[in-house]
Every structure is written in structure tokens, then in C-alpha cells.
Design a protein around this motif. Structure first.
Motif, short mmCIF file in Angstrom:
data_model
loop_
_atom_site.label_atom_id
_atom_site.label_comp_id
_atom_site.label_asym_id
_atom_site.label_seq_id
_atom_site.Cartn_x
_atom_site.Cartn_y
_atom_site.Cartn_z
N ARG A 104 0.84 -1.19 0.00
CA ARG A 104 0.00 0.00 0.00
C ARG A 104 0.87 1.23 0.00
O ARG A 104 1.73 1.38 0.87
CB ARG A 104 -0.83 0.01 1.29
N ASP A 131 -4.91 -12.95 3.30
CA ASP A 131 -4.29 -11.71 3.79
C ASP A 131 -4.85 -11.46 5.19
O ASP A 131 -6.07 -11.42 5.35
CB ASP A 131 -4.61 -10.53 2.86
N THR A 136 -8.72 -0.80 3.86
CA THR A 136 -9.57 -0.10 2.88
C THR A 136 -10.18 -1.09 1.89
O THR A 136 -11.15 -0.79 1.22
CB THR A 136 -8.76 0.93 2.05
N GLY A 137 -9.51 -2.27 1.77
CA GLY A 137 -9.95 -3.28 0.80
C GLY A 137 -9.29 -3.12 -0.55
O GLY A 137 -9.48 -3.95 -1.45
N SER A 139 -6.10 -3.48 -1.51
CA SER A 139 -5.14 -4.55 -1.88
C SER A 139 -5.89 -5.82 -2.28
O SER A 139 -5.60 -6.43 -3.32
CB SER A 139 -4.21 -4.86 -0.70
C1 PRP Z 1 -1.12 -4.77 4.48
C2 PRP Z 1 -1.99 -6.00 4.57
C3 PRP Z 1 -2.83 -5.89 3.33
C4 PRP Z 1 -3.02 -4.41 3.20
C5 PRP Z 1 -4.38 -4.07 3.69
O1 PRP Z 1 -0.08 -4.95 3.62
O2 PRP Z 1 -1.25 -7.19 4.66
O3 PRP Z 1 -2.22 -6.44 2.17
O4 PRP Z 1 -2.03 -3.78 4.02
O5 PRP Z 1 -4.68 -2.74 3.45
P1 PRP Z 1 -5.79 -2.27 2.43
O6 PRP Z 1 -6.99 -3.13 2.68
O7 PRP Z 1 -6.05 -0.83 2.82
O8 PRP Z 1 -5.27 -2.37 1.04
P2 PRP Z 1 1.06 -3.82 3.41
O9 PRP Z 1 0.69 -2.88 2.32
O10 PRP Z 1 1.36 -3.19 4.75
O11 PRP Z 1 2.28 -4.63 2.88
P3 PRP Z 1 3.18 -5.74 3.61
O12 PRP Z 1 2.33 -6.96 3.81
O13 PRP Z 1 4.27 -5.94 2.62
O14 PRP Z 1 3.67 -5.18 4.91
#
Ligand code: PRP
Ligand code: URA
Length: 209
Positions: A104, A131, A136-137, A139
Motif C-alpha cells: 500500500r 491476507d 480499505t480493501g 489490496s
Molecule cells: C497490508 C496487509 C494488506 C493491506 C491491507 O499490507 O497485509 O495487504 O495492508 O490494506 P488495504 O486493505 O487498505 O489495502 P502492506 O501494504 O502493509 O504490505 P506488507 O504486507 O508488505 O507489509
């Protein structure tokens, strides 16, 4: 009204509480994520179709059942989804594993893709996306879209903690995808972290902060 399956089994709820605790060590956190994933995976795979077969026991022929139909694929979203893979593979050791790399952007909170490798026969499989956090959903929605773009028609999303807004986003973007989680939290803070949540799942799993 969000469409989501929330697992209220006491063992899962107890382990989620330990996971949320800021004093839980990286080692314990990793073990808990794996254990919860296995317990949840048991229910997520409940709808796998069965067919009747005949098996010769030492005594007689038994009419009994084995899993049939679509084979399973699991797709962790890197990094934090990696922590959920072992728990699922303990249950379904023959499942194929794909990987989607997303992070993100800390300013925009939009997902940025850096890797995607799925099983060649992904389109014939039932895919469970892993995950721990649905915030926010963004990813999970992007990951599901990548998977659909490869022709996959049967997708489930398994996370540990989901924010209401993230659930609503997946329900809106992908109404065909069932969401499974162990807890639903009300809100996000200004940095897009789930409140109360458990912090940064990737950092807590891998000890990077
Ligand atoms: C975290 C988590 C999800 C995402 C969720 O990953 O594992 O993939 O954030 O957030 P979202 O619903 O708002 O998109 P992150 O981006 O921190 O990466 P990482 O797993 O590499 O630390
Ligand atoms: N990603 C995390 O790891 N934790 C959150 O609370 C939100 C996104």
C-alpha cells in the motif's frame, strides 16, 4: 449491510485476542497466525464437493466419500499473507500456491503491484486469497481482479481482521467473492490502519519494526 462470514469459535477468538496484544512476540505472532489460519481453513473448505467411492477395508467394501470437483489453490498477498500459508497447507497439502506482491502506498493508500505468479491451471481451481488484514480493501480488491483476469471464476477471501469499509469495498467490487474473517473492526485511522486492529501485520510477522 456487509456480507461476511465471521468465525466465532472460542479457540479462534482467544487466539485473535493474543494476536492483537502489542506484547505478543514475533515468534508467538507467527505461530498464532498459522494456527488461526488452520482453524479457519477447516471451515472455509467445508463446501468442497464430495463423491462416493468404494474402498475395500480389511473386512468388507465400504461406500465412502472423497473430495472431488475443483482442486484448491491458495494465493497469499505478500508479505503478510505468507503467514497464513502453512496453516492452509497443513489441511490441504496438495493445494497449489500462487503469490501476489502488493504494498500500500503510504500516502495514497492505493495498492502497488510488484509480483504476480499463479498456478498455470489457476482457472480450473477454487482459489482462496489469504491476507490477515482487510483495511480499505484496495489490496484485496486488486488481487482478486488479477486472479479474475487469469480466468478464475471461483474465489474466496480469507482474512483475520476486517474493517467494515474493506468488507463493503469487496462486496461492491466483487459481489461473487465470499469473505471469511475472525473479527470485524469498526474503523480505520488517518494512516489507514484498522482500529483497534493489531498494527502492521507484515512488520509483526517478520519483526521488521
Ligand atoms: C497490508 C496487509 C494488506 C493491506 C491491507 O499490507 O497485509 O495487504 O495492508 O490494506 P488495504 O486493505 O487498505 O489495502 P502492506 O501494504 O502493509 O504490505 P506488507 O504486507 O508488505 O507489509
Ligand atoms: N495493514 C496492516 O498491516 N494493518 C492495518 O491495520 C491495515 C493495513
Amino acid at each position: 449491510m456487509e456480507k461476511v462470514f465471521v468465525f466465532d469459535h472460542p479457540l479462534i477468538q482467544h487466539k485473535i485476542s493474543l494476536l492483537r496484544d502489542k506484547n505478543t512476540s514475533t515468534k508467538e505472532f507467527r505461530e498464532l497466525v498459522s494456527e488461526i489460519s488452520m482453524l479457519m481453513g477447516y471451515e472455509v473448505t467445508r463446501s468442497m464437493p464430495l463423491k462416493e467411492v468404494e474402498i475395500e477395508t480389511p473386512v468388507a467394501v465400504a461406500k465412502t466419500k472423497v473430495i472431488s470437483g475443483k482442486k484448491l489453490g491458495i494465493v497469499p498477498i505478500l508479505r503478510a499473507g505468507l503467514g497464513m500459508v502453512d496453516g492452509m497447507l497443513n489441511l490441504v497439502p496438495m493445494a497449489k500456491v500462487g503469490h501476489i506482491g502488493l504494498y500500500r502506498d503510504p500516502e495514497t493508500l492505493e495498492p502497488v503491484e510488484y509480483y504476480c505468479k499463479l498456478p498455470v491451471d489457476a482457472a480450473e481451481r477454487e482459489i482462496v486469497v489469504l491476507d490477515p488484514m482487510l483495511a480499505t480493501g484496495g489490496s484485496a480488491s486488486a488481487a482478486i481482479q488479477f486472479i479474475k483476469d487469469r480466468g478464475v471464476t471461483s474465489i474466496k477471501l480469507m482474512c483475520l481482521i476486517a474493517a467494515k469499509v474493506g468488507i463493503a469495498r469487496i462486496n461492491r467490487d466483487h459481489p461473487d467473492v465470499e469473505i471469511y474473517c475472525a473479527a470485524v473492526d469498526e474503523q480505520l485511522n488517518d494512516h489507514g490502519y484498522i482500529v483497534p486492529g493489531l498494527g502492521d501485520a507484515g512488520d509483526r510477522l517478520f519483526g521488521t519494526k
